[in-house]
Design a protein around this motif. Structure first.
Motif, mmCIF file in Angstrom:
data_model
loop_
_atom_site.group_PDB
_atom_site.id
_atom_site.type_symbol
_atom_site.label_atom_id
_atom_site.label_comp_id
_atom_site.label_asym_id
_atom_site.label_seq_id
_atom_site.Cartn_x
_atom_site.Cartn_y
_atom_site.Cartn_z
ATOM 1 N N SER A 147 -12.721 0.761 -6.231
ATOM 2 C CA SER A 147 -12.047 1.557 -7.205
ATOM 3 C C SER A 147 -11.038 1.010 -8.261
ATOM 4 O O SER A 147 -10.308 0.613 -7.323
ATOM 5 N N ALA A 148 -10.896 0.725 -9.156
ATOM 6 C CA ALA A 148 -9.411 0.530 -9.636
ATOM 7 C C ALA A 148 -8.814 1.888 -9.863
ATOM 8 O O ALA A 148 -9.089 3.005 -9.946
ATOM 9 N N PRO A 149 -7.877 2.244 -8.997
ATOM 10 C CA PRO A 149 -6.869 3.688 -9.286
ATOM 11 C C PRO A 149 -6.452 4.400 -10.440
ATOM 12 O O PRO A 149 -6.715 3.179 -11.577
ATOM 13 N N ALA A 150 -6.541 5.090 -10.941
ATOM 14 C CA ALA A 150 -6.537 5.919 -11.643
ATOM 15 C C ALA A 150 -5.066 6.491 -11.234
ATOM 16 O O ALA A 150 -4.328 7.120 -10.579
ATOM 17 N N THR A 151 -3.859 6.749 -11.831
ATOM 18 C CA THR A 151 -2.229 7.828 -12.183
ATOM 19 C C THR A 151 -2.044 8.648 -12.765
ATOM 20 O O THR A 151 -2.365 8.734 -13.869
ATOM 21 N N ALA A 152 -1.012 9.776 -12.020
ATOM 22 C CA ALA A 152 -0.728 10.668 -12.896
ATOM 23 C C ALA A 152 -0.599 11.182 -11.572
ATOM 24 O O ALA A 152 -0.183 11.568 -10.770
ATOM 25 N N GLY A 155 2.713 10.860 -10.748
ATOM 26 C CA GLY A 155 2.943 9.453 -9.651
ATOM 27 C C GLY A 155 2.087 9.780 -8.247
ATOM 28 O O GLY A 155 3.088 9.681 -7.330
ATOM 29 N N ALA A 156 1.158 10.013 -8.626
ATOM 30 C CA ALA A 156 0.194 9.691 -7.576
ATOM 31 C C ALA A 156 -1.001 8.526 -7.672
ATOM 32 O O ALA A 156 -1.431 8.351 -9.652
ATOM 33 N N ALA A 157 -1.868 8.170 -6.542
ATOM 34 C CA ALA A 157 -2.219 7.411 -7.241
ATOM 35 C C ALA A 157 -4.136 8.046 -7.110
ATOM 36 O O ALA A 157 -4.055 8.151 -5.464
ATOM 37 N N ILE A 158 -5.777 8.225 -7.533
ATOM 38 C CA ILE A 158 -6.378 8.490 -7.587
ATOM 39 C C ILE A 158 -7.434 6.999 -7.956
ATOM 40 O O ILE A 158 -7.376 6.455 -8.449
ATOM 41 N N VAL A 159 -7.838 7.683 -6.209
ATOM 42 C CA VAL A 159 -9.174 5.901 -6.295
ATOM 43 C C VAL A 159 -10.070 6.594 -5.459
ATOM 44 O O VAL A 159 -10.230 7.351 -4.121
ATOM 45 N N GLY A 160 -10.814 6.057 -5.601
ATOM 46 C CA GLY A 160 -12.624 6.471 -5.171
ATOM 47 C C GLY A 160 -12.534 4.718 -4.144
ATOM 48 O O GLY A 160 -11.735 3.540 -3.490
ATOM 49 N N GLY A 161 -13.329 5.482 -2.993
ATOM 50 C CA GLY A 161 -13.144 4.317 -1.441
ATOM 51 C C GLY A 161 -15.328 4.439 -1.580
ATOM 52 O O GLY A 161 -15.767 4.863 -1.408
ATOM 53 N N ALA A 175 -6.067 10.778 -3.010
ATOM 54 C CA ALA A 175 -4.665 11.125 -4.004
ATOM 55 C C ALA A 175 -4.030 10.614 -2.886
ATOM 56 O O ALA A 175 -3.789 10.444 -1.511
ATOM 57 N N VAL A 176 -2.936 9.339 -3.030
ATOM 58 C CA VAL A 176 -2.038 8.822 -2.849
ATOM 59 C C VAL A 176 -0.533 8.904 -2.976
ATOM 60 O O VAL A 176 -0.277 8.566 -4.273
ATOM 61 N N LEU A 177 0.324 9.454 -2.549
ATOM 62 C CA LEU A 177 1.942 9.132 -3.529
ATOM 63 C C LEU A 177 2.431 7.703 -4.075
ATOM 64 O O LEU A 177 2.313 6.857 -3.017
ATOM 65 N N LEU A 178 2.723 7.689 -5.113
ATOM 66 C CA LEU A 178 2.977 6.413 -5.163
ATOM 67 C C LEU A 178 4.838 5.428 -4.832
ATOM 68 O O LEU A 178 4.272 4.276 -4.585
ATOM 69 N N GLN A 179 5.407 6.190 -4.893
ATOM 70 C CA GLN A 179 6.363 6.062 -4.149
ATOM 71 C C GLN A 179 6.728 5.592 -2.827
ATOM 72 O O GLN A 179 6.435 4.312 -2.477
ATOM 73 N N PRO A 180 6.143 6.965 -1.508
ATOM 74 C CA PRO A 180 5.701 6.803 -0.081
ATOM 75 C C PRO A 180 4.732 5.786 0.024
ATOM 76 O O PRO A 180 4.383 5.446 1.182
ATOM 77 N N GLY A 181 4.051 6.391 -0.603
ATOM 78 C CA GLY A 181 2.100 5.159 -0.347
ATOM 79 C C GLY A 181 1.828 6.869 0.896
ATOM 80 O O GLY A 181 0.724 6.105 1.589
ATOM 81 N N GLN A 182 1.971 7.634 0.252
ATOM 82 C CA GLN A 182 1.234 8.589 1.186
ATOM 83 C C GLN A 182 0.445 8.715 1.207
ATOM 84 O O GLN A 182 0.540 9.804 -0.053
ATOM 85 N N MET A 183 -0.583 9.728 1.446
ATOM 86 C CA MET A 183 -1.916 10.547 1.486
ATOM 87 C C MET A 183 -1.385 12.097 1.031
ATOM 88 O O MET A 183 -1.362 12.357 1.765
#
Length: 393
Positions: free
Chosen positions: A199-204, A206-212, A219-227
């Motif tokens: 899955s390519a992520p979608a962003t909104a 400040g977060a990335a939403i991605v399938g696994g 959902a992962v925060l873009l700057q710290p990389g925190q789930m």
């Protein structure tokens, strides 16, 4: 059982290990539906076509064109990347990312697979060799290249100063947009058997939403990389390993605070963006990306039915079943019509209000795998043999 990547009949071939059974009993034979008879209401035409190297051949690949500021960018699996004029297809520049091996030896292919994406003066593309390239849009020169955690099978996604890559071994990595340096890595976990694709992520916000591959949306925060949260939308069930595949390989779509995500063996699910809580779900599955527009969800399911559903509750509005097992591309909306390609090189034009065919055209003999895109009033689609077509209505 070791970790394995599987490419299903719709995705070309199967990789197995001895002693590992995928099917119970005899393998079912799936027959492609005959080409439906369509009385064209208009005749789509090809504005131009250009060869971009040798294409992808018989390999599974997510390579597809992209466009920006009047220029189309396309690539082949071997390593050829071209920039073309949107208006007439004339070449702006061309580069070769294959590895030079010596004066008398042929170059080693770059095995490009994920992309292309254009943003901020760079064209991004990934490879099966776990490399991500950033090329300058001005001349195709390499701005940087980075080795990532695994095969770069998904399209790079650029947001908030980072380039997001979802690798074939289940890692989501953020690379610095300017230097390519890896800023963080999140392990999305994966089962022992998965589909070949990510899955390519979608962003909104400040977060990335991605399938696994584990059937979850994360959902992962873009700057710290925190789930932030994870939500399972597909549960591995069934008598065979094929039945238990639960990959979410499609790109989530975010509209008005709602995430629409789709897993291979089900489900199509609407999630709350903030909390990840499930709003509704339908027992539908696919590896093809969906389109959300004007209160409707358009999708091609794993049997190649084309469907339209309401965003409010996922109620089916129409179903088009005359293209079963023709190995359709993901759909795209173009000039008021829903368009899909198939493995025999036909383009099918569908009325989005009722699912009826309005036009059909034979475009390419090698067939299509990846979805069309819309740019500069044209429909762009790349065939398996590398030919890029610009189609107009």
């Amino acid at each position: 059982m070791q970790l394995r990547k599987l490419v299903l009949p719709g995705l070309l071939s199967v990789t197995l290990l001895s002693g590992c059974s995928l099917f119970n009993g005899e393998e079912d034979v799936v027959k492609m539906s005959p080409l439906p008879t369509v009385e064209n209401q208009f005749t789509p035409s090809t504005a131009w076509d250009v060869s971009v190297g040798s294409g992808i051949g018989k390999y599974y690949s997510n390579l597809h064109p992209t466009a920006d500021a009047g220029v189309v960018y396309a690539a082949d699996r071997h390593g050829r990347v071209k920039a073309l004029s949107e208006s007439d297809g004339k070449e702006v520049w061309s580069v070769d990312l294959s590895e030079k091996t010596g004066f008398f030896s042929s170059n080693l292919p770059a095995l490009l697979s994920g992309g292309l994406t254009v943003a901020g003066g760079h064209v991004y593309v990934g490879s099966e060799k776990a490399k991500v390239y950033a090329l300058n849009t001005s001349d195709g020169s390499v701005a940087w290249q980075t080795t990532v955690a695994g095969e770069a099978l998904s399209s790079p996604v650029v947001s908030d100063g980072v380039v997001l890559i979802h690798t074939g071994n289940g890692m989501l990595q953020a690379l610095d947009e300017n230097s390519g340096a890896i800023k963080w890595t999140v392990n999305l976990d994966m089962p022992s058997l998965t589909l070949r694709g990510e899955s390519a992520p979608a962003t909104a916000y400040g977060a990335a939403i991605v399938g696994g591959d584990n059937g979850r949306v994360t959902a992962v925060l873009l700057q710290p990389g925190q789930m932030i949260w994870q939500q399972r939308i597909s549960q591995a069930t069934g008598p065979t390993e094929i039945d238990r595949l639960s990959d979410v390989d499609t790109t989530p779509v975010i509209v008005n605070g709602v995430i629409y995500a789709l897993a291979y063996n089900g489900n199509l699910t609407a999630l709350d963006l903030r909390s990840g809580q499930i709003i509704w779900k339908r027992d539908l599955g696919s590896v093809n990306n969906i389109v959300v527009d004007a209160g409707r969800i358009y999708m091609v399911d794993q049997n190649d039915r084309v469907l339209a559903l309401s965003t409010d509750g996922g109620v089916t509005q129409w179903t088009q079943s005359d293209l079963l097992h023709r190995l359709l591309t993901a759909p795209v909306l173009y000039n008021g019509y829903l368009v899909v390609g198939d493995s025999e090189g036909y383009m099918h034009w569908i009325d989005p209000d009722n699912g009826h065919f309005v036009a059909q055209q034979k475009v390419d003999s090698s067939g299509f795998l990846t979805n069309p895109i819309v740019a500069d009033g044209k429909l762009l689609i790349q065939a398996k043999d590398g030919t890029l077509y610009a189609i107009t209505r």
